[in-house]
Design a protein around this motif. Structure first.
Motif, PDB file in Angstrom:
ATOM      1  N   LYS A  14       0.649  -1.008  -0.147  1.00 58.88           N
ATOM      2  CA  LYS A  14      -0.485  -0.275   0.188  1.00 58.88           C
ATOM      3  C   LYS A  14       0.959   1.197  -0.064  1.00 58.88           C
ATOM      4  O   LYS A  14       0.082   2.961  -0.122  1.00 58.88           O
ATOM      5  CB  LYS A  14      -1.161   0.082   0.966  1.00 58.88           C
ATOM      6  N   ASN A  15       2.047   1.135   0.270  1.00 59.08           N
ATOM      7  CA  ASN A  15       3.074   2.426   0.073  1.00 59.08           C
ATOM      8  C   ASN A  15       3.132   2.895   0.801  1.00 59.08           C
ATOM      9  O   ASN A  15       2.685   4.387   0.997  1.00 59.08           O
ATOM     10  CB  ASN A  15       2.766   3.309  -1.255  1.00 59.08           C
ATOM     11  N   LYS A  16       2.642   2.604   2.599  1.00 59.49           N
ATOM     12  CA  LYS A  16       2.798   3.499   3.578  1.00 59.49           C
ATOM     13  C   LYS A  16       3.924   2.933   4.700  1.00 59.49           C
ATOM     14  O   LYS A  16       4.001   2.080   4.864  1.00 59.49           O
ATOM     15  CB  LYS A  16       0.814   3.447   4.076  1.00 59.49           C
ATOM     16  N   ALA A  35      -4.515  -6.203   8.988  1.00 61.84           N
ATOM     17  CA  ALA A  35      -4.695  -5.567   7.943  1.00 61.84           C
ATOM     18  C   ALA A  35      -4.720  -3.638   8.536  1.00 61.84           C
ATOM     19  O   ALA A  35      -5.208  -3.298   9.374  1.00 61.84           O
ATOM     20  CB  ALA A  35      -6.204  -5.042   7.268  1.00 61.84           C
ATOM     21  N   ASN A  36      -3.302  -3.057   8.009  1.00 57.92           N
ATOM     22  CA  ASN A  36      -3.557  -1.154   8.050  1.00 57.92           C
ATOM     23  C   ASN A  36      -3.214  -1.442   9.531  1.00 57.92           C
ATOM     24  O   ASN A  36      -2.984   0.419   9.863  1.00 57.92           O
ATOM     25  CB  ASN A  36      -4.536  -0.865   8.365  1.00 57.92           C
ATOM     26  N   VAL A  37      -2.271  -1.883  10.554  1.00 59.48           N
ATOM     27  CA  VAL A  37      -1.925  -1.965  11.334  1.00 59.48           C
ATOM     28  C   VAL A  37      -0.199  -2.426  11.761  1.00 59.48           C
ATOM     29  O   VAL A  37      -0.227  -4.176  11.238  1.00 59.48           O
ATOM     30  CB  VAL A  37      -2.358  -1.961  12.556  1.00 59.48           C
ATOM     31  N   PHE A  51      -0.295   2.018   9.875  1.00 54.06           N
ATOM     32  CA  PHE A  51       0.762   2.387   8.570  1.00 54.06           C
ATOM     33  C   PHE A  51       0.516   3.542   7.781  1.00 54.06           C
ATOM     34  O   PHE A  51      -0.497   4.202   7.777  1.00 54.06           O
ATOM     35  CB  PHE A  51       0.943   1.514   7.543  1.00 54.06           C
ATOM     36  N   GLY A  52       1.807   4.516   7.852  1.00 60.54           N
ATOM     37  CA  GLY A  52       1.180   6.255   7.125  1.00 60.54           C
ATOM     38  C   GLY A  52       1.314   6.802   8.032  1.00 60.54           C
ATOM     39  O   GLY A  52       1.287   8.797   7.845  1.00 60.54           O
TER      40      GLY A  52
END
Length: 212
Positions: A14-16, A35-37, A51-52
């Motif tokens: 995701k390029n984060k 996902a996302n963490v 992330f990000g």
């Protein structure tokens, strides 16, 4: 990656990327299954990194750090709103479900047996968990209600990005999977749908085993 005073982690798909101040001693454990963490376990404390974002979203203490015993869900909504929820063990018989944004407890689930696995669904409004007796349970956060789905289950998880639970009844083997393709939201009705699936599988297996 470590720098002198920071830790850098990223989701390459995701390029984060996130970089934040970190003073760990090098013995950290990382969990990238949610996902996302990213979850980082260090000296009895878990740090949650989105992330990000270049800061630590939340921290909490637990002595039970395993991908099967911690479940985090970040659901991104319209207008930039995000629902951020995590479920983890306070002890072997107690689950804490927490809002990561407000750092408040949404629910505490007390159970009478050792909990060996748990997972939030995609909407973070229902929790599946299994105990050492292999019983499978569903907790509805909206209704604050716990229901028994199966008395004997060897495998559990949510169908990815859905509200449909998936499990395997150990008494019939891993080949016979139960899928609750049920639009009803009632935990009891979902449980009935699961049981009905396995009853049909058992009867089919029994008929096929009979001599012709």
């Amino acid at each position: 990656a470590h720098t002198y005073i920071t830790l850098v982690i990223g989701d390459l798909k995701k390029n984060k990327c996130s970089e934040f101040e970190w003073r760990g001693g090098g013995n950290e454990k990382f969990d990238l299954t949610n996902a996302n963490v990213c979850l980082i376990f260090n000296a009895g404390e878990v740090s949650v990194i989105e992330f990000g974002k270049n800061d630590i979203l939340s921290t909490f203490r637990t002595g039970y750090f395993s991908p099967s015993l911690v479940s985090a869900k970040l659901k991104y909504g319209k207008h930039g709103t995000t629902k951020k929820t995590i479920a983890f063990l306070l002890d072997w018989q107690t689950i804490d479900i927490r809002d990561l944004s407000s750092k408040t407890t949404i629910a505490t689930i007390n159970h009478d047996s050792k909990i060996v696995a748990l997972e939030l669904n995609a909407n973070a409004n229902k929790l599946l968990f299994k105990d050492k007796k292999k019983s499978l349970y569903l907790y509805d956060l909206d209704k604050s209600r716990k229901s028994t789905l199966l008395d004997f289950c060897s495998f559990m998880r949510w169908v990815p990005e859905s509200v449909i639970p998936r499990g395997v009844d150990a008494s019939y083997g891993a080949a016979r999977r139960g899928h609750a393709f049920c639009r009803k939201k009632c935990a009891g009705e979902v449980g009935v749908a699961l049981r009905a699936k396995w009853v049909r599988s058992a009867r089919s297996a029994s008929r096929s085993a009979r001599p012709s």
